[in-house]
Design an enzyme around this catalytic site. Structure first.
Site, PDB file in Angstrom:
ATOM      1  N   HIS A  86       0.602  -1.208  -0.491  1.00 48.11           N
ATOM      2  CA  HIS A  86      -0.123   0.017   0.196  1.00 48.11           C
ATOM      3  C   HIS A  86       0.993   1.366   0.135  1.00 48.11           C
ATOM      4  O   HIS A  86       1.396   1.642   0.723  1.00 48.11           O
ATOM      5  CB  HIS A  86      -1.111  -0.022   1.107  1.00 48.11           C
ATOM      6  CG  HIS A  86      -1.637  -1.039   1.283  1.00 48.11           C
ATOM      7  ND1 HIS A  86      -2.141  -1.749   1.904  1.00 48.11           N
ATOM      8  CD2 HIS A  86      -3.170  -0.999   0.226  1.00 48.11           C
ATOM      9  CE1 HIS A  86      -3.188  -2.599   1.207  1.00 48.11           C
ATOM     10  NE2 HIS A  86      -4.058  -2.612   0.605  1.00 48.11           N
ATOM     11  N   HIS A 126      -6.754   7.650  -3.161  1.00 48.12           N
ATOM     12  CA  HIS A 126      -7.825   6.322  -1.644  1.00 48.12           C
ATOM     13  C   HIS A 126      -7.345   5.750  -0.677  1.00 48.12           C
ATOM     14  O   HIS A 126      -7.667   5.045  -0.449  1.00 48.12           O
ATOM     15  CB  HIS A 126      -8.329   5.211  -3.067  1.00 48.12           C
ATOM     16  CG  HIS A 126      -7.718   4.057  -3.504  1.00 48.12           C
ATOM     17  ND1 HIS A 126      -6.383   4.164  -4.448  1.00 48.12           N
ATOM     18  CD2 HIS A 126      -8.000   2.650  -2.660  1.00 48.12           C
ATOM     19  CE1 HIS A 126      -5.743   2.699  -4.496  1.00 48.12           C
ATOM     20  NE2 HIS A 126      -5.979   2.316  -3.403  1.00 48.12           N
ATOM     21  N   ASP A 127      -5.440   5.414  -1.029  1.00 48.14           N
ATOM     22  CA  ASP A 127      -5.041   4.771   0.132  1.00 48.14           C
ATOM     23  C   ASP A 127      -4.333   5.642   0.967  1.00 48.14           C
ATOM     24  O   ASP A 127      -2.317   5.267   1.371  1.00 48.14           O
ATOM     25  CB  ASP A 127      -4.093   3.729  -0.303  1.00 48.14           C
ATOM     26  CG  ASP A 127      -5.066   2.489  -0.291  1.00 48.14           C
ATOM     27  OD1 ASP A 127      -4.751   1.705  -1.515  1.00 48.14           O
ATOM     28  OD2 ASP A 127      -6.167   2.420   0.139  1.00 48.14           O
ATOM     29  N   ASN A 249      -4.940  -6.982  -9.395  1.00 49.80           N
ATOM     30  CA  ASN A 249      -3.637  -7.456 -10.003  1.00 49.80           C
ATOM     31  C   ASN A 249      -3.748  -8.486 -10.951  1.00 49.80           C
ATOM     32  O   ASN A 249      -2.870  -8.476 -11.872  1.00 49.80           O
ATOM     33  CB  ASN A 249      -3.040  -7.419  -8.243  1.00 49.80           C
ATOM     34  CG  ASN A 249      -2.611  -6.486  -7.740  1.00 49.80           C
ATOM     35  OD1 ASN A 249      -3.055  -6.226  -6.498  1.00 49.80           O
ATOM     36  ND2 ASN A 249      -2.817  -5.304  -8.237  1.00 49.80           N
ATOM     37  N   GLN A 297      -3.518 -17.536  -3.003  1.00 50.01           N
ATOM     38  CA  GLN A 297      -3.998 -16.435  -4.202  1.00 50.01           C
ATOM     39  C   GLN A 297      -4.536 -17.100  -5.242  1.00 50.01           C
ATOM     40  O   GLN A 297      -5.747 -16.291  -5.646  1.00 50.01           O
ATOM     41  CB  GLN A 297      -2.455 -16.454  -5.194  1.00 50.01           C
ATOM     42  CG  GLN A 297      -2.001 -14.995  -4.845  1.00 50.01           C
ATOM     43  CD  GLN A 297      -2.521 -13.964  -5.048  1.00 50.01           C
ATOM     44  OE1 GLN A 297      -3.316 -14.191  -6.088  1.00 50.01           O
ATOM     45  NE2 GLN A 297      -2.326 -13.082  -4.494  1.00 50.01           N
ATOM     46  N   PHE A 300      -7.926 -16.193  -3.654  1.00 53.11           N
ATOM     47  CA  PHE A 300      -8.389 -14.903  -3.819  1.00 53.11           C
ATOM     48  C   PHE A 300      -8.709 -14.632  -5.107  1.00 53.11           C
ATOM     49  O   PHE A 300     -10.080 -14.454  -4.926  1.00 53.11           O
ATOM     50  CB  PHE A 300      -6.744 -14.210  -3.605  1.00 53.11           C
ATOM     51  CG  PHE A 300      -6.627 -12.400  -3.725  1.00 53.11           C
ATOM     52  CD1 PHE A 300      -6.783 -11.380  -4.583  1.00 53.11           C
ATOM     53  CD2 PHE A 300      -7.413 -11.613  -2.643  1.00 53.11           C
ATOM     54  CE1 PHE A 300      -6.454 -10.476  -4.997  1.00 53.11           C
ATOM     55  CE2 PHE A 300      -7.573 -10.124  -2.715  1.00 53.11           C
ATOM     56  CZ  PHE A 300      -7.387  -9.572  -3.681  1.00 53.11           C
TER      57      PHE A 300
END
Ligand SMILES: COc1ccc(C2=NN(C(C)C)C(=O)[C@@H]3CC=CC[C@H]23)cc1C#CC(=O)NCc1ccccc1
Ligand SMILES: [Mg+2]
Ligand SMILES: [Zn+2]
Length: 366
Positions: A86, A126-127, A249, A297, A300
């Protein structure tokens, strides 16, 4: 002398290469932003944001001075921390993905310049100042931020507040030329788009998109999928567009995707290290000693990313297909690694297959 000339030539070539990379952000999905970071003296967000806002003529439309925008976006970029994941490169990644998808043909003549400005502004900030831990961690540790925001979208509230506070830094008010009505609408849109990047809203995004796709399917006017007069629908689409970019991603070229996976897992592992040192229960996926990156992953992709992007791609067909194809090929590759991992582990079968062995083999995916 020769050394000096060589140095200058190298510098010139780097700048030419950087300019070409930044130019490619106009219309390319999967630009290597790690390369942009390396060539831009670690200022990818300022370089790409300035380029894209100029390319979209946003600065001219709202009479924003380039220097003011430069000062604002530089101040924002400086407030991104050097987390493994991040960080300012992630912000640039989400900004560029959002820019790319706003160009989808299904959105032609749908959004106003102010809506586009708000969506890209939200993506860029946003982060900002992300501490590299999750909302749950901030809540569990009774952090000041969790107290301040009453455990509700703690990080996302912080990102928006800090972004608007940065506007009042000397020479950074990029909204000074907006009239009252524009400023009010812009602020409402940015707040709602950034708050919608909280993963706890993920299921709601999928629900709204399913409804919208259903209505499109049923309504006779299949062509004009989005009613430009429906401000609520348009705002929901912008929220989902940035949320999809935040979860993009696994839909990027494999070499970029794998770098993001390494980075997020390192960030999760550091949180796990903190939890261990505080004698807190280690969050799922955050245990450095006991994680299986490829298997998680897969989870995810199958349980978080694909369900969202499957419905998003139905809403945005046909432009989303090339991106969905990348997700499919990446998933095949990840699955092949899981099999390799299992095969390798079967070699030293200790009779307890379901135990997640240490992730020594995960070096394979680096
Ligand atoms: C590139 O990988 C990633 C990139 C991002 C994230 C994010 N996760 N979350 C939540 C879902 C924990 C966030 O709130 C983050 C903040 C906002 C958006 C998404 C972020 C997770 C992964 C991963 C992974 C990974 O391998 N298994 C983790 C995993 C496996 C199955 C199910 C959920 C997670
Ligand atoms: Mg976030
Ligand atoms: Zn993000």
């Amino acid at each position: 002398n020769d050394v000096e000339r060589l140095r200058l030539t190298r510098k010139l070539n780097m700048n030419i290469f950087l300019a070409q990379l930044i130019e490619s952000t106009n219309d390319t999905w999967g630009v290597d932003l790690f390369e942009v970071d390396a060539l831009s003296n670690h200022r990818p967000l300022t370089h790409v944001a300035l380029h894209l806002f100029k390319q979209r003529n946003i600065l001219k439309q709202f009479q924003i001075r380039e220097l003011t925008f430069f000062k604002f976006i530089s101040a924002i970029e400086a407030k991104y921390r050097n987390n493994p994941y991040h960080n300012n490169i992630h912000a640039t990644d989400v900004l560029q993905a959002s820019h790319h998808m706003l160009n989808f043909s299904v959105f032609k003549n749908v959004f106003t310049e102010l809506e586009v400005f708000a969506a890209l502004f939200a993506a860029a900030v946003h982060d900002v100042d992300h501490p590299g831990v999750t909302n749950q961690y901030l809540i569990n540790t009774n952090s000041d931020l969790a107290i301040l925001y009453n455990d509700e979208s703690v990080l996302e509230n912080h990102h928006v507040t800090l972004a608007f506070q940065t506007l009042s830094t000397e020479g950074c008010d990029v909204l000074s030329t907006l009239n009252r009505k524009q400023h009010q609408m812009f602020r409402k849109m940015v707040i709602s788009v950034v708050l919608a990047t909280d993963m706890s809203k993920h299921i709601q995004h999928i629900g709204h998109l399913k409804t919208m796709v259903e209505i499109r399917r049923l309504s006779s006017s299949a062509s004009s999928i989005i009613d430009p007069e429906n401000a609520e629908d348009k705002l929901q689409i912008l929220q989902s567009l940035v949320h999809c970019s935040d979860l993009s991603n696994p839909l990027k070229p494999l070499n970029l995707y794998l770098q993001w996976t390494d980075r997020i897992m390192e960030e999760f592992f550091r949180q796990g290290d903190l939890e261990k040192s505080l004698n807190l229960e280690v969050s799922p996926l955050c245990d450095r000693e006991n994680s299986n990156i490829c298997k998680s992953q897969m989870g995810f992709i199958d349980y978080v990313v694909h369900p969202l992007w499957e419905i998003w791609s139905r809403l945005t067909q046909p432009d989303c297909q090339p991106i969905m194809d990348i997700l499919e090929s990446n998933r095949v590759w990840i699955a092949s690694q899981v099999l390799t991992e299992d095969d390798k582990h079967d070699g030293d079968d200790d009779g307890d297959d379901d135990k997640d062995d240490d992730d020594g083999d995960d070096d394979v995916i680096r």
